[in-house]
Design a protein around this motif. Sequence first.
Motif, PDB file in Angstrom:
ATOM      1  N   MET A   1       0.839  -1.192   0.000  1.00 13.85           N
ATOM      2  CA  MET A   1       0.000   0.000   0.000  1.00 13.85           C
ATOM      3  C   MET A   1       0.874   1.242   0.000  1.00 13.85           C
ATOM      4  SD  MET A   1      -2.939   1.057  -0.194  1.00 13.85           S
ATOM      5  CE  MET A   1      -4.452   1.643   0.422  1.00 13.85           C
ATOM      6  N   ASP A   2       0.512   2.206  -0.798  1.00 15.62           N
ATOM      7  CA  ASP A   2       1.282   3.432  -0.906  1.00 15.62           C
ATOM      8  C   ASP A   2       0.654   4.518  -0.037  1.00 15.62           C
ATOM      9  OD1 ASP A   2       3.510   4.658  -1.864  1.00 15.62           O
ATOM     10  OD2 ASP A   2       2.605   5.310  -3.748  1.00 15.62           O
ATOM     11  N   LEU A   3       1.363   5.621   0.061  1.00 18.36           N
ATOM     12  CA  LEU A   3       0.888   6.761   0.842  1.00 18.36           C
ATOM     13  C   LEU A   3       0.530   7.875  -0.125  1.00 18.36           C
ATOM     14  CD1 LEU A   3       0.671   7.881   3.812  1.00 18.36           C
ATOM     15  CD2 LEU A   3       2.872   8.944   3.379  1.00 18.36           C
ATOM     16  N   THR A   4      -0.658   8.429   0.032  1.00 17.05           N
ATOM     17  CA  THR A   4      -1.047   9.562  -0.797  1.00 17.05           C
ATOM     18  C   THR A   4      -1.129  10.800   0.075  1.00 17.05           C
ATOM     19  OG1 THR A   4      -3.410   9.106  -0.479  1.00 17.05           O
ATOM     20  CG2 THR A   4      -2.361   8.131  -2.413  1.00 17.05           C
ATOM     21  N   LEU A   5      -0.685  11.915  -0.470  1.00 18.31           N
ATOM     22  CA  LEU A   5      -0.712  13.189   0.235  1.00 18.31           C
ATOM     23  C   LEU A   5      -1.312  14.247  -0.670  1.00 18.31           C
ATOM     24  CD1 LEU A   5       2.923  13.256   1.695  1.00 18.31           C
ATOM     25  CD2 LEU A   5       0.836  12.725   2.942  1.00 18.31           C
ATOM     26  N   GLU A  21      -1.141   3.842   4.043  1.00 26.14           N
ATOM     27  CA  GLU A  21      -0.469   3.355   5.245  1.00 26.14           C
ATOM     28  C   GLU A  21       0.704   4.263   5.603  1.00 26.14           C
ATOM     29  OE1 GLU A  21       0.640  -0.704   4.508  1.00 26.14           O
ATOM     30  OE2 GLU A  21      -1.444  -1.357   4.357  1.00 26.14           O
ATOM     31  N   ILE A  22       0.799   4.619   6.882  1.00 24.39           N
ATOM     32  CA  ILE A  22       1.947   5.382   7.365  1.00 24.39           C
ATOM     33  C   ILE A  22       2.799   4.400   8.159  1.00 24.39           C
ATOM     34  CG2 ILE A  22       2.740   7.416   8.612  1.00 24.39           C
ATOM     35  CD1 ILE A  22      -0.105   8.532   8.463  1.00 24.39           C
ATOM     36  N   ASP A  23       3.851   3.905   7.503  1.00 21.37           N
ATOM     37  CA  ASP A  23       4.717   2.918   8.151  1.00 21.37           C
ATOM     38  C   ASP A  23       6.178   3.264   7.901  1.00 21.37           C
ATOM     39  OD1 ASP A  23       5.245   2.134   5.522  1.00 21.37           O
ATOM     40  OD2 ASP A  23       3.945   0.373   5.624  1.00 21.37           O
ATOM     41  N   VAL A  24       7.058   2.358   8.245  1.00 19.91           N
ATOM     42  CA  VAL A  24       8.493   2.606   8.148  1.00 19.91           C
ATOM     43  C   VAL A  24       8.911   2.959   6.713  1.00 19.91           C
ATOM     44  CG1 VAL A  24       9.141   0.191   7.818  1.00 19.91           C
ATOM     45  CG2 VAL A  24      10.754   1.758   8.908  1.00 19.91           C
ATOM     46  N   TYR A  25       8.178   2.479   5.727  1.00 19.31           N
ATOM     47  CA  TYR A  25       8.534   2.741   4.333  1.00 19.31           C
ATOM     48  C   TYR A  25       7.963   4.052   3.808  1.00 19.31           C
ATOM     49  CZ  TYR A  25       9.781  -2.147   4.668  1.00 19.31           C
ATOM     50  OH  TYR A  25      10.340  -3.325   5.080  1.00 19.31           O
ATOM     51  N   THR A  26       6.756   4.411   4.258  1.00 15.78           N
ATOM     52  CA  THR A  26       6.083   5.584   3.695  1.00 15.78           C
ATOM     53  C   THR A  26       6.174   6.824   4.587  1.00 15.78           C
ATOM     54  OG1 THR A  26       3.973   4.934   4.687  1.00 15.78           O
ATOM     55  CG2 THR A  26       4.422   4.144   2.450  1.00 15.78           C
ATOM     56  N   GLU A  53      -5.153   3.779   6.589  1.00 17.67           N
ATOM     57  CA  GLU A  53      -5.569   2.421   6.925  1.00 17.67           C
ATOM     58  C   GLU A  53      -4.659   1.766   7.957  1.00 17.67           C
ATOM     59  OE1 GLU A  53      -5.723   0.526   3.112  1.00 17.67           O
ATOM     60  OE2 GLU A  53      -7.067   2.063   2.361  1.00 17.67           O
ATOM     61  N   PHE A  54      -3.431   2.295   8.096  1.00 19.00           N
ATOM     62  CA  PHE A  54      -2.470   1.686   9.017  1.00 19.00           C
ATOM     63  C   PHE A  54      -1.509   2.758   9.504  1.00 19.00           C
ATOM     64  CE2 PHE A  54       1.661  -0.301   9.842  1.00 19.00           C
ATOM     65  CZ  PHE A  54       1.306  -1.267  10.763  1.00 19.00           C
TER      66      PHE A  54
END
Length: 112
Positions: A1-5, A21-26, A53-54
């Motif tokens: 899942m990617d992050l959109t802004l 998703e806001i995680d270590v990658y995004t 979502e996360f």
Amino acid sequence: MDLTLATRDVDGTTVVTVGGEIDVYTAPKLRDKITELVAAGVYDLVIDMEAVEFLDSTGLGVLVGGLKKVRAHDGSLQLVCTQDRLLKIFRITGLAKVFVIHDSAEAALTAS
């Protein structure tokens, strides 16, 4: 899942709508956006997390870092979040007392 802004300016307050998703990658993408806005003189932010979502600890760290950045300029960083699973993370970590959390972007904008 990617992050959109997506960002929009409403009467001097910038709303950053975050999706995915806001995680270590995004999370660095969100951190860079907040840093870019603060560097441009934007100190009043609303982070709209309704489409998130996360969220992991890296994402929380980015939000706390963003709060510190805007507060250094007497600004504010407010959150929009109504999802129970995300709100629970803020409550468990004690960050619900650190951030002002609204149930809509309109409520956040009215309060700022």
